[in-house]
Design a protein around this motif. Structure first.
Motif, short mmCIF file in Angstrom:
data_model
loop_
_atom_site.label_atom_id
_atom_site.label_comp_id
_atom_site.label_asym_id
_atom_site.label_seq_id
_atom_site.Cartn_x
_atom_site.Cartn_y
_atom_site.Cartn_z
N LEU A 91 9.39 -5.61 8.29
CA LEU A 91 8.00 -5.19 8.09
C LEU A 91 7.47 -5.74 6.76
O LEU A 91 8.18 -5.72 5.76
CB LEU A 91 7.91 -3.66 8.07
CG LEU A 91 8.43 -2.93 9.30
CD1 LEU A 91 8.25 -1.43 9.12
CD2 LEU A 91 7.73 -3.41 10.56
N THR A 113 5.64 -5.52 3.28
CA THR A 113 5.42 -4.38 2.37
C THR A 113 3.94 -4.01 2.30
O THR A 113 3.60 -2.91 1.91
CB THR A 113 5.92 -4.66 0.96
OG1 THR A 113 5.33 -5.87 0.50
CG2 THR A 113 7.43 -4.78 0.92
N SER A 114 3.08 -4.94 2.67
CA SER A 114 1.64 -4.66 2.57
C SER A 114 1.21 -3.48 3.43
O SER A 114 0.19 -2.87 3.17
CB SER A 114 0.83 -5.90 2.96
OG SER A 114 1.13 -6.28 4.30
N ILE A 115 1.97 -3.15 4.48
CA ILE A 115 1.58 -2.00 5.33
C ILE A 115 2.06 -0.69 4.75
O ILE A 115 1.76 0.37 5.29
CB ILE A 115 2.10 -2.14 6.79
CG1 ILE A 115 3.64 -2.07 6.86
CG2 ILE A 115 1.60 -3.41 7.45
CD1 ILE A 115 4.18 -1.90 8.27
N MET A 116 2.84 -0.75 3.65
CA MET A 116 3.48 0.46 3.12
C MET A 116 2.72 1.04 1.94
O MET A 116 1.67 0.57 1.56
CB MET A 116 4.91 0.11 2.70
CG MET A 116 5.74 -0.43 3.84
SD MET A 116 7.39 -0.87 3.28
CE MET A 116 8.06 -1.56 4.80
N GLY A 117 3.29 2.07 1.36
CA GLY A 117 2.73 2.66 0.14
C GLY A 117 2.27 4.10 0.31
O GLY A 117 1.91 4.75 -0.66
N PRO A 155 -3.14 3.05 5.12
CA PRO A 155 -4.51 2.55 5.00
C PRO A 155 -4.65 1.60 3.82
O PRO A 155 -3.83 1.60 2.90
CB PRO A 155 -5.32 3.82 4.78
CG PRO A 155 -4.37 4.78 4.15
CD PRO A 155 -3.04 4.48 4.76
#
Lengths: 579, 579
Positions: free
Chosen positions: A563, A565-569, A110
């Motif tokens: 992918l 990186t903005s979708i990760m974390g 999110p």
């Protein structure tokens, strides 16, 4: 030197050719850039004050108008104080951009408060689409809107109209989605903290009867009948003109009928595909569906008419939603002299099933489906309990979202983050009685997914059944991400895998992304698993998906590019952080 | 061989010595391990149903009972649907563990739904402490609790008592923190969506008068006077015994008085430090403060007595909070035969100032402060507007939280993530009239911080002033993270930097972590910047900090060890993700 010079000249010509080619490509596909800010505002869309999630101040949010082939970039800033968001682009297949599908837990982590996420995708097919929150149950707090994709300039539709208009239908709760979600997760299944919606909204406006709240100070501080925010939406038309009205539903719960008093509607588009035209007085529409209908303003122009929407398929405790079909130059707030039409009986399934059967691909625009499927998955839709909580299940398995998005988990081989079991592809067809509550209503929970062979043809049979209480079967609108599917057929009762496939419509089936499963009936659909990514397929009723009514498909994960990186974390992708 | 053997024998002896040493250390400091789940539940703490953030089902959450020197591990699972959390351990200095302070935006990224965060720290000093959400305004939705740290076994307090009891006072809003925060962020400063609290709670229980809501269906579904959740909290005592009552406040807004009918209280502890004992009938207590008082159950034991808390410093629109001081064996629900004592006048500052003056370090337990400061920072507290929104400011600068936590930004040299300006260390002393609204009420916003010289001694002068409306000045409880400070003095009117320091109490000042700034007055405090980390210092009124009433101190960042990746994942620390 001569051959070298020749070779250089040749390269130069080639270079000029590519410059020309790319210039002409640029001229045809534009990039549309949006900056959106998501935040809470206090609104009274039905006269009752409620904390509403807005985009750039609006709910619905801004309509995206694009041409087929345009590249859309939405920079979404989350300005909520403590809540995350994710926005799904409903009907956009995200070919080559599966990380932009906006499905929290499936395709991305999110977006945190204060952060900006860039969604980027191509709208590759003209038609009527939607966007909405796909995180928790935030959609029902107001985070939604429309996407209108026009044909490339110079091309025209196979039907004619003078003007193009857009309406989204929603239902509206006075309780927040937090309250709603908490009520649903409460172990006592009889706990009725949030029941049926309080209002129906047409293009973000409805009308709750404030007097129901009594005359206390609390009531008058909360509900204001004269708020300009709850004036009926005026759909202004010029007498004699024909309108293409794009009607969509993003209800949280309700199946709806929609009608315009004294006017017939010709259905011409469904979910971005041309429909062989047919006329209706009532358009039945389920959450996640979009239609275009043609309406001619051919009635007495000295007055206005009601546009109404009513709940169907559940007892009608929510009052109708009303808008004004306003003949210019009558005042747009002038009430029609008639009482609003009552709409069809809520519990009459026959006309709804008839409409489903009537929707076929338009001649000249038929995409023929593959003749046979490589795989058949039957999904029995049941209401269940899991550890004392009410849930929904497919083949007695209730879906749980994992905390590491599948797209990241699969691409980065974090297979320990979700069950590697194979979900069941059928149920006990012989013994299960779909017309009675199940004798054993306890289900299991799982986050296992279907891994499809890339480019295989998959049939899904959605099978409805009785809910936990006797004599009740709901309507479930099923929505598939990343794909359109062919609607092969609908039937009543239990699907017979030996005989019913022979009745499939393989000639002119409509393609859709959302389809209704009618009470006690079945719906058969087919798609080709040719879009590399991970895609949710679920009941579009917010609460039902929240309670487990969904599955997930993986296909061609090895074809997915790196992918962002903005979708990760979140979840196990935190492991990728360098200390 | 002989010298080698000798050397080996020597090493063996040394080894045995260390084994012995570590075994004895293990015996003295334990590790306490907690597993907590944070989620929403529907509760009626004051009879009115509200979505409440609970820990393991409770609000307040579980009390942490530990001995001085214990290592505390809390594995906090966030089971909210779409909201993040962060939990601050209020009064725990986090020496060597600045990443466990739980201050979102300062020391960590928030904990996402579905994720588990491990807080680990040492409780290095006996006393009464707190924990609560430090993210958005979630604290006021119920996420809070107590930490009681006892002396090491075998040691005893410098006062005697028979039993140890604990009470947290809070105020309670029926609107959610989302609604509250949205109301505060609304540009119209006159917009009163959320005003004064609806109730005061004692240990999580209060009583709202349901009849105020009228008799509509909405009212009766929302408010239930006979809910067992809103029965007055019984504090049961045995006649003749002496009680150490730990009284804390975690109000969102209200300054409080607390009293027990017909009983005097002897104040013996404040914020973990021993107080030279003094008696009170009313204990004034501000959000973030903790006290221990001794109470002897020496009154007529045939009846119960009221324990009451009342709003002070603001007009009293919130009714008093009531608990029952229950003399065993009377029934714990038996109402006292008297009317609850009315409490002190809300607008009489004198007794509150007198209590502040009365709190000195206990003889024999005085930590003498450094005689002079290396740096003096004067913070003028004003109410302002910024771009049409009401805000609070220090020296006309309103604090904004950045989205990359300072601890990560400073340790990883991401200095572009916040302003590198130096915040002002004073205001226009000569010309500013603290007794009238400012002529120009517009302030600027900034996320700049104070970077303190490591181990330097810092004085802070908090200067109060008139709010935006005439004849009003609020009480602000200021809380410092990572430190205790010495309270050097309080004064009325404008602090005079040339003359007032001579009145500082350098003999026996109390050390605290939270201190009141009284209306139109000043408060002077001193601390040594010797705890490597980044620490917030802010008004503990939830809404005031949210509206910018805080500053941040960095000290000894180069002494901070490697940061755990668990605190990362937001803002610019997303950059640390490997694709």
């Amino acid at each position: 030197m001569a051959p070298l010079l020749q070779s250089t000249q040749y390269l130069l010509i080639l270079f000029c050719f590519f410059v020309f080619l790319s210039a002409s490509l640029v001229a045809e596909s534009r990039t549309l850039f949006y900056k959106w800010e998501v935040k809470y505002e206090i609104r009274s869309p039905d006269c009752f004050k409620k904390l509403t999630i807005t985009i750039n101040g609006g709910s619905p949010g801004p309509t995206i108008y694009a041409h087929q082939g345009d590249n859309v970039i939405v920079e979404l800033k989350n300005s909520l104080a403590s809540e995350n968001v994710a926005v799904h682009w409903h009907g956009i297949r995200q070919i080559g951009t599966p990380w932009s599908d906006g499905t929290e837990g499936v395709t991305q982590c999110p977006v945190l408060p204060g952060e900006t996420f860039k969604y980027q995708f191509v709208v590759d097919r003209a038609g009527t689409y939607l966007y909405h929150a796909h995180y928790g149950m935030q959609r029902q707090d107001g985070l939604y809107g429309s996407i209108v994709v026009w044909l490339p300039e110079g091309q025209s539709e196979p039907f004619s109209y003078d003007h193009d208009r857009n309406l989204i239908l929603t239902d509206w709760y006075h309780k927040s989605s937090h309250e709603h979600a908490t009520g649903l997760a409460t172990p006592d299944p009889g706990f009725q903290w949030v029941g049926e919606p309080d209002s129906l909204l047409i293009q973000g406006r409805g009308r709750f009867k404030c007097s129901l709240l009594g005359s206390s100070g609390l009531a008058s501080a909360t509900c204001n009948s004269s708020s300009p925010q709850c004036v009926a939406y005026p759909l202004t038309v010029v007498p004699g003109k024909t309108y293409r009205l794009r009607v969509s539903s993003l209800t949280s719960l309700s199946a709806l009928s929609f009608q315009i008093e004294s006017h017939t509607m010709t259905v011409v588009e469904a979910d971005g595909h041309y429909v062989e035209p047919f006329q209706v007085n009532n358009l039945f529409i389920y959450s996640g569906e979009t239609y275009s209908v043609l309406i001619k303003a051919d009635q007495d122009p000295s007055r206005n008419y009601w546009a109404t929407t009513n709940v169907v398929s559940r007892p009608r405790t929510t009052p109708p939603g009303l808008a004004i079909f306003n003949y210019y130059p009558n005042h747009r707030r002038k009430l029609p002299p008639t009482t609003p039409p009552a709409g069809p009986a809520w519990n009459d399934v026959a006309p709804r099933l008839a409409q489903s059967h009537a929707i076929k691909a338009r001649q000249g625009f038929i995409h023929p489906p593959p003749k046979i499927a490589d795989k058949v998955i039957v999904l029995l839709n049941t209401q269940n309990t899991v550890k004392g909580r009410r849930r929904w299940s497919l083949n007695n398995v209730s879906f749980n979202m994992p905390h590491t998005p599948y797209l990241i988990a699969l691409k980065h081989n974090l297979l320990h983050t979700f069950s590697q079991a194979k979900p069941p592809t059928g149920y006990d067809f012989k013994n299960y009685d779909i017309f009675n509550p199940a004798p054993n209503q306890e289900a299991t929970e799982s986050d296992a997914i279907f891994r499809l062979e890339f480019k295989s043809t998959v049939d899904i049979i959605l099978q409805n059944a009785n809910m936990m209480s006797p004599n009740s079967s709901d309507t479930h609108p099923w929505h598939l991400h990343g794909h359109d599917f062919w609607v092969l057929g609908y039937g009543e009762g239990k699907f017979d895998i030996y005989r019913d496939p022979s009745k499939y419509n393989l000639e002119n089936p409509i393609m859709k992304n959302t389809v209704a499963l009618h009470p006690y009936g079945w719906t058969a659909l087919r798609f080709v698993a040719d879009n590399p990514g991970v895609w949710a397929f679920h009941c579009h009723i917010d609460a039902h998906f929240f309670m487990g009514m969904g599955v997930v498909f993986e296909e061609g994960i090895d074809q997915v590019g790196n992918l962002p990186t903005s979708i990760m974390g979140c979840g196990e992708s935190k492991r990728f952080l360098r200390p």
